[in-house]
Design a protein around this motif. Structure first.
Motif, PDB file in Angstrom:
ATOM      1  N   ILE B 648      19.922  25.683 -34.055  1.00 47.93           N
ATOM      2  CA  ILE B 648      20.079  26.399 -35.154  1.00 47.93           C
ATOM      3  C   ILE B 648      19.800  27.911 -34.993  1.00 47.93           C
ATOM      4  N   PHE B 649      18.864  28.336 -34.181  1.00 48.61           N
ATOM      5  CA  PHE B 649      18.698  29.381 -33.629  1.00 48.61           C
ATOM      6  C   PHE B 649      19.786  30.096 -33.080  1.00 48.61           C
ATOM      7  N   MET B 650      20.697  29.219 -32.192  1.00 47.85           N
ATOM      8  CA  MET B 650      21.862  29.827 -31.647  1.00 47.85           C
ATOM      9  C   MET B 650      22.790  30.400 -32.762  1.00 47.85           C
ATOM     10  N   LEU B 651      22.919  29.253 -33.732  1.00 54.67           N
ATOM     11  CA  LEU B 651      23.822  29.440 -34.818  1.00 54.67           C
ATOM     12  C   LEU B 651      23.723  30.503 -35.552  1.00 54.67           C
ATOM     13  N   PHE B 652      22.389  30.939 -35.762  1.00 54.33           N
ATOM     14  CA  PHE B 652      22.106  32.122 -36.627  1.00 54.33           C
ATOM     15  C   PHE B 652      21.560  33.345 -36.031  1.00 54.33           C
ATOM     16  N   GLY B 653      22.191  33.400 -34.782  1.00 54.22           N
ATOM     17  CA  GLY B 653      22.414  34.695 -34.083  1.00 54.22           C
ATOM     18  C   GLY B 653      20.754  35.078 -33.299  1.00 54.22           C
ATOM     19  N   ALA B 654      20.337  34.124 -32.911  1.00 53.05           N
ATOM     20  CA  ALA B 654      18.968  34.530 -32.200  1.00 53.05           C
ATOM     21  C   ALA B 654      18.803  34.060 -30.931  1.00 53.05           C
ATOM     22  N   PRO B 655      20.016  34.270 -30.139  1.00 52.30           N
ATOM     23  CA  PRO B 655      19.966  33.803 -28.728  1.00 52.30           C
ATOM     24  C   PRO B 655      18.821  33.747 -27.863  1.00 52.30           C
ATOM     25  N   ASP B 656      18.157  34.996 -27.854  1.00 50.98           N
ATOM     26  CA  ASP B 656      16.794  34.939 -27.283  1.00 50.98           C
ATOM     27  C   ASP B 656      15.793  33.619 -27.606  1.00 50.98           C
ATOM     28  N   LEU B 657      15.625  33.690 -28.953  1.00 56.30           N
ATOM     29  CA  LEU B 657      14.736  32.341 -29.250  1.00 56.30           C
ATOM     30  C   LEU B 657      15.358  31.295 -28.855  1.00 56.30           C
ATOM     31  N   ALA B 658      16.654  30.923 -28.855  1.00 58.40           N
ATOM     32  CA  ALA B 658      17.354  29.828 -28.672  1.00 58.40           C
ATOM     33  C   ALA B 658      16.982  29.221 -27.041  1.00 58.40           C
ATOM     34  N   PHE B 659      17.275  30.500 -26.398  1.00 56.86           N
ATOM     35  CA  PHE B 659      17.130  30.635 -24.825  1.00 56.86           C
ATOM     36  C   PHE B 659      15.646  30.111 -24.469  1.00 56.86           C
ATOM     37  N   THR B 660      14.675  30.691 -25.224  1.00 58.20           N
ATOM     38  CA  THR B 660      13.164  30.525 -24.836  1.00 58.20           C
ATOM     39  C   THR B 660      13.013  28.806 -25.164  1.00 58.20           C
ATOM     40  N   GLN B 661      13.337  28.528 -26.572  1.00 58.86           N
ATOM     41  CA  GLN B 661      13.448  27.213 -27.029  1.00 58.86           C
ATOM     42  C   GLN B 661      13.683  26.102 -25.967  1.00 58.86           C
ATOM     43  N   PHE B 662      14.933  26.458 -25.542  1.00 64.32           N
ATOM     44  CA  PHE B 662      15.605  25.394 -24.640  1.00 64.32           C
ATOM     45  C   PHE B 662      14.747  25.341 -23.326  1.00 64.32           C
ATOM     46  N   MET B 663      14.075  26.355 -22.762  1.00 68.84           N
ATOM     47  CA  MET B 663      13.198  26.144 -21.656  1.00 68.84           C
ATOM     48  C   MET B 663      12.155  25.728 -21.996  1.00 68.84           C
ATOM     49  N   VAL B 664      11.707  25.803 -23.050  1.00 69.90           N
ATOM     50  CA  VAL B 664      10.279  25.292 -23.477  1.00 69.90           C
ATOM     51  C   VAL B 664      10.532  24.016 -23.691  1.00 69.90           C
ATOM     52  N   GLU B 665      11.483  23.362 -24.254  1.00 70.77           N
ATOM     53  CA  GLU B 665      11.346  22.010 -24.507  1.00 70.77           C
ATOM     54  C   GLU B 665      11.728  21.520 -23.031  1.00 70.77           C
ATOM     55  N   ILE B 666      12.682  21.720 -22.456  1.00 66.55           N
ATOM     56  CA  ILE B 666      12.431  21.140 -20.916  1.00 66.55           C
ATOM     57  C   ILE B 666      11.299  21.147 -20.240  1.00 66.55           C
ATOM     58  N   LEU B 667      10.509  22.259 -20.176  1.00 65.24           N
ATOM     59  CA  LEU B 667       9.505  22.370 -19.515  1.00 65.24           C
ATOM     60  C   LEU B 667       8.266  21.471 -20.271  1.00 65.24           C
ATOM     61  N   THR B 668       8.257  21.298 -21.401  1.00 70.03           N
ATOM     62  CA  THR B 668       7.254  20.503 -22.213  1.00 70.03           C
ATOM     63  C   THR B 668       7.357  19.251 -21.805  1.00 70.03           C
ATOM     64  N   VAL B 669       8.813  18.760 -21.850  1.00 69.91           N
ATOM     65  CA  VAL B 669       8.863  17.259 -21.525  1.00 69.91           C
ATOM     66  C   VAL B 669       8.633  16.959 -20.197  1.00 69.91           C
ATOM     67  N   VAL B 670       9.151  17.876 -19.281  1.00 64.39           N
ATOM     68  CA  VAL B 670       8.888  17.711 -17.877  1.00 64.39           C
ATOM     69  C   VAL B 670       7.252  17.567 -17.575  1.00 64.39           C
ATOM     70  N   ILE B 671       6.424  18.431 -18.159  1.00 60.69           N
ATOM     71  CA  ILE B 671       4.990  18.513 -17.867  1.00 60.69           C
ATOM     72  C   ILE B 671       4.342  17.483 -18.673  1.00 60.69           C
ATOM     73  N   LEU B 672       4.653  17.078 -19.590  1.00 56.12           N
ATOM     74  CA  LEU B 672       4.230  15.970 -20.628  1.00 56.12           C
ATOM     75  C   LEU B 672       4.408  14.676 -19.801  1.00 56.12           C
ATOM     76  N   ALA B 673       5.622  14.512 -19.224  1.00 61.39           N
ATOM     77  CA  ALA B 673       5.808  13.422 -18.449  1.00 61.39           C
ATOM     78  C   ALA B 673       4.891  13.457 -17.237  1.00 61.39           C
ATOM     79  N   LEU B 674       4.744  14.548 -16.629  1.00 62.24           N
ATOM     80  CA  LEU B 674       3.770  14.475 -15.485  1.00 62.24           C
ATOM     81  C   LEU B 674       2.236  14.471 -15.832  1.00 62.24           C
ATOM     82  N   VAL B 675       1.833  14.928 -16.929  1.00 63.63           N
ATOM     83  CA  VAL B 675       0.683  14.482 -17.432  1.00 63.63           C
ATOM     84  C   VAL B 675       0.483  13.120 -17.869  1.00 63.63           C
TER      85      VAL B 675
END
Lengths: 140, 841
Positions: B648-675
């Protein structure tokens, strides 16, 4: 997770990610990107490498303790701010210098230095946490 | 009137710190001779100060000032008048001797360099304290003396008693310092911004009229009483005798404990003169005098005896300031100087005896007159001055103090009796230290007795000579030192009236001295009986001030522990409940109170098909999470939802946010899995129905609240001033086209700088948690927390939170504090960023 395919591809993937993260970092001032996102990408790269090759390997490759890298980042950011002292302007005032290299004009600035600091701070912190957790995993 | 604006005055208080810095190095090269080498610094200061005596006795003074915080009118200013000069001379003069003495006394101690450094640092602080003109500087130096004193008392830090005494002294004198700070600030406000001590003496009369005068007075008195060990704060001083003897001689008799007296003297023109001032000082001083003097008789350890008489002497000085007449102030100054000289002498002799025989218990020593003849003579001289016998300077101190009380009112008579009793008891202590170890039969001691070497004996020798000479040439001493000092304490100039003349021995006042001596002699011969009696008395009491202090400290710790346990119970579910209930209340309550609950949208907005599909994706993720059988599946499902938001961020013209969101999602899932793999959790979330109901309602309330908030935000026109500003200035001023990045690294760089420092700090904390985890339970939920810190939308915040809640069922000890500020911060922070996104779109 520890398949042959993953282990083979991981180094290439990691290299691409790290280069990409630097690219993202440098373009940040004018295009989407910046130190924070760049740092996250690089940290993911390190986390992936840790899973693929083992934490020991990563620590060897990094040379420095990740948390020291984070400290270095904060230091660099602070330094970028302090440079303004020499020009008698307030802390963190942006200073710019342009270099002409061939046909292109390269902008060097304290905000860029600051962003590099952000990059290292984020990279170092998250890599430190990820590696510590992975290490824990291995030790189990 | 100012003598010169000489900056070298500032150097006086800085030089000892520089010397302290070099002390360990010098010690490495010169060994125990470092004492001699380093004594150059205090001796130099002393020599530098000598030429000031004459001009200052003529009523001039020195003032100098360095810029410090000019915005607030605070300067590092110094000021030399009679009072500060006398103190500075005592500090540097005695300091010289102490540094030499410690070189020998602590010979062979591996930390001697450190010790000398502490002593010099203390001396610098003390000099700064008495020379400071600015009250903020005074406070800083005041606390510095408390800190250096802490280091020195705790020098033998392997001994539990030393550590305890050090902490006790720090708590009491440091606490008094805080009172001083409040007092200074209050007074500065009341006087309309005066920071300089030299200036406030003009405001005495005005200050007395103000309603807050008693408050300021009490604050200053607390500061002075704690520092100068007045009852009921007296007990830290005898405990401080755990410090090596040179420290006791320097800090806890001659200089630091007199800082409180100095403050009272300095404030006398400003705060003094009122009824409440003199009554308070006289009564507390009297209690302290008697208490210290009586307790001194009980002791057999020479250092303890001296420490208790120091308490008594400090009480005496406070009484004299409280009386406040010209004669009383003159007596106070003479006594100050006399006491510094004889008490330092006594301590150093006690150190020589300890050093030379291996014990400092007065009952174990005897017959040393042949083996340590010089010490014997010097102890006698010190005792003469202490007893106030002519021709030593102590004689005049005693005469003047009695003279100041020759009035026909009850108050004066009571105080007179107190003084005579106190002086008599102190005399006993002085006499017994000067006589008992040296006369009588030789007693066996742990070490074969030997006389102290030059470095040890030079101090008592010089002090003794000085005590005699200053007494013999009293007219000169009076004119040069005593009167100028008394004048700066009093609000008017005091002329010197001290001189020798034969008729003084025929005046009736000499009878009071005779009474004192007679009483002292009587007590001296009954000392053993008195001591036994006092000991049985002391044993009879279950309580003393030390026990009270310990009780207070333990209660404080227990109280802190109670509070901590209340808030940090270690149950993660409760932490989460508190946080999210608070969030829900914070979001919904203002809407209801302000009657601003937004109207629900009535029509379905028209969206394109891909927008619908993204929303569908998010919904699928949410439903998948809710029905997920295992925790891991739930986490991954929530990831789907996160990706949808990023789209949604991407669609509404906030590439930075979308970018960060993607990274955060990935890392969250990875680290949660580790934890997750490290937490001893069931694969499934086995909540009972009541819990599901409770947690579900909280989640629902938070979700509804955030939704309402968003709807109401959208209903009002957005204030675009900031957005416009950033959009307009980003390129021309900050040379960047990416407004988000420009804000982060330039416009609001300071915020970012603070944030990366927090990121790093959180990282270190997480590492610590991972490493200390005992039994595998304390592992990084915090790790996850530090990650999604740039969550950009409120909706996202809520989902992260509920994610956290899902995994948060174990009893893991995690810092709630970390969760809270971050939540607040990112909400505050995300505002301008988001607006910019809108602008860009």
């Amino acid at each position: 997770m520890n398949t042959v395919i993953f282990r083979t591809i991981a180094p290439i993937l990691v290299a691409i990610m790290v280069v990409f993260s630097v690219f993202i970092l440098l373009r940040g001032h004018n295009e989407p990107g910046g130190g924070f996102i760049g740092g996250l990408i690089a940290a993911s790269a390190i986390a992936i490498y840790g899973i693929a090759a083992g934490v020991e390997e990563v620590r060897k490759a990094l040379k420095f303790d990740p948390i020291a890298i984070a400290g270095f980042g904060v230091f660099i950011a602070g330094l970028a701010g302090l440079l303004s002292y020499f020009y008698q302007v307030p802390f963190l005032t942006g200073l710019w210098a342009y270099l002409d290299i061939g046909p292109s004009k390269v902008a060097l600035s304290t905000p860029l230095l600051f962003d590099i600091g952000v990059y290292f701070a984020v990279l170092g912190t998250i890599a430190a946490i990820a590696l510590a957790l992975e290490e824990d995993e291995e030790g189990k | 009137m100012a003598l010169s604006m000489d900056i070298s005055v500032a150097l006086i208080s800085i030089a000892p710190f520089l010397a302290a810095f070099l002390a360990p190095l010098i010690f490495r090269f010169t060994g125990h001779l470092a004492g001699w080498v380093l004594s150059i610094v205090p001796a130099g200061i002393f020599a530098y100060l000598i030429p000031f005596i004459k001009p200052i006795s003529e009523g001039k003074f020195v003032q100098t000032s360095l810029n410090w915080v000019p915005e607030y009118g605070i300067n590092l200013s110094f000021f030399i008048d009679g009072l500060s000069l006398t103190f500075a001379l005592l500090i540097s003069g005695i300091g010289t001797i102490i540094v030499i003495y410690s070189g020998k006394y602590l010979k062979g101690h591996h930390d001697q360099g450190k010790f000398l450094a502490y002593i010099l640092m203390f001396m610098g602080s003390m000099l700064g304290l008495v020379l400071a003109d600015n009250m903020v500087a005074l406070f800083v130096y005041w606390e510095l003396t408390a800190i250096t004193s802490f280091l020195l008392i705790g020098f033998n830090h392997k001994k539990q008693a030393s550590r305890r005494a050090a902490i006790q002294a720090l708590v009491i004198t440091g606490g008094g310092g805080l009172a001083l700070l409040v007092g200074i600030l209050l007074m500065q406000q009341m006087l309309g911004g005066v920071w300089e001590l030299s200036a406030i003496r003009e405001y005495g009369a005005a200050l007395h009229e103000m309603s807050l005068y008693p408050v300021v007075l009490v604050l200053f008195l607390i500061a002075a009483f704690t520092k100068s060990a007045q009852f009921p704060f007296h007990f830290w001083l005898p405990n401080a005798m755990e410090a090596p003897t040179p420290v006791s001689a320097f800090l806890h008799s001659a200089t630091m404990v007199k800082a409180g007296v100095y403050l009272l003297a300095r404030m006398n023109p400003t705060l003094g003169g009122s009824e409440i001032w003199s009554i308070t000082l006289i009564s507390f001083g009297s209690i302290t005098l008697l208490w210290g003097a009586v307790w001194a008789l009980k002791q057999t350890d020479m250092k303890q005896m001296l420490a208790q008489t120091t308490v008594a002497s400090l009480g005496l000085l406070v009484i004299l300031i409280g009386i406040g007449t010209d004669i009383a102030l003159t007596a106070m100054v003479i006594y100050l100087v006399a006491h510094a000289l004889y008490k330092a002498s006594f301590f150093l002799i006690a150190g020589i005896l300890d050093h030379g025989t291996g014990t400092r218990d007065i009952t174990e020593l005897g017959g040393l007159r042949r083996l340590m003849p010089l010490s014997f003579i010097l102890a006698i001289i010190a005792a003469i001055s202490m007893a106030g016998l002519p021709p030593a300077i102590g004689f005049f101190a005693k005469e003047e103090m009695y003279l100041s009380l020759l009035q026909n009112d009850l108050k004066s008579i009571i105080v007179l009796i107190v003084l005579i009793a106190g002086n008599a008891m102190m005399l006993v202590v002085g006499a017994s230290i000067a006589i008992k170890p040296f006369l009588g039969g030789l007693k066996p001691t742990p070490i074969k007795p030997h006389e102290g070497s030059l470095a040890l004996i030079i101090g008592p020798l010089l002090f003794g000579i000085l005590a005699l000479l200053s007494g013999i040439f009293i007219t000169y001493t009076g004119k040069m030192i005593i009167s100028p000092t008394a004048s700066s304490i009093s609000s008017i100039a005091i002329e010197n009236h001290l001189k020798w003349y034969f008729a003084m021995f025929l005046k009736p006042i000499i009878l009071l001295s005779v009474v004192t001596w007679a009483l002292g002699a009587l007590l001296f011969f009954k000392l053993d009986t008195i001591r036994k009696f006092l000991r049985s008395l002391d044993d009879g009491f279950k309580w003393n001030f030390d026990i009270g202090f310990d009780w207070l400290m333990f209660s404080l710790i227990r109280f802190a522990d109670m509070i901590t346990r209340f808030w940090h119970h270690g149950r993660l579910e409760l932490y989460m409940i508190v946080v999210f209930v608070a969030l829900g209340v914070a979001v919904i309550a203002p809407l209801i109170i302000n009657n601003a609950v937004p109207a629900m949208p009535t029509s379905i907005p028209s969206l394109t098909f891909y927008e619908w599909s993204v929303i569908l994706l998010a919904a699928v993720g949410l439903i998948a999470m809710l029905v997920a059988k295992t925790r891991l599946v739930a986490i991954v499902s929530l990831g789907i939802q996160g990706f949808a938001v990023a789209l949604i961020f991407m669609l509404f013209g906030a590439p930075d946010l979308a970018f960060t969101q993607f990274m955060v999602e990935i890392l969250t899932v990875v680290i949660l899995a580790l934890v997750m793999s490290r937490l001893y959790l069931d694969r499934r979330d086995n909540r009972i129905f009541e819990d599901i109901l409770r947690d579900g309602s909280i989640a629902l309330v938070c979700g509804v609240g955030i939704t309402m908030l968003l709807i109401s935000v959208v209903q009002y026109p957005i204030d675009l001033r900031l957005t416009d500003f950033f959009a307009a200035t980003s390129l021309p001023i900050a040379h960047g086209r990416n407004i988000v990045n420009v804000i982060l690294v330039d416009f609001r760089g300071l915020d970012t700088f603070g944030e990366i420092a927090v990121v790093m700090g959180a990282g270190i904390a997480v590492l610590a948690l991972i490493r200390i985890r005992s039994g595998g339970r304390q592992i990084g939920i915090g790790a996850k927390k530090s990650k999604p810190r740039r969550k950009s939308t409120r909706v996202q915040k809520a989902t992260t939170a509920s994610k956290a809640k899902n995994i948060a069922t174990s009893k893991t000890k995690v810092k709630v504090t970390k969760v809270k500020p971050k939540t607040v911060k990112s909400i505050r922070r995300s505002k301008p960023i988001q607006k910019n996104k809108g602008a860009k779109a």
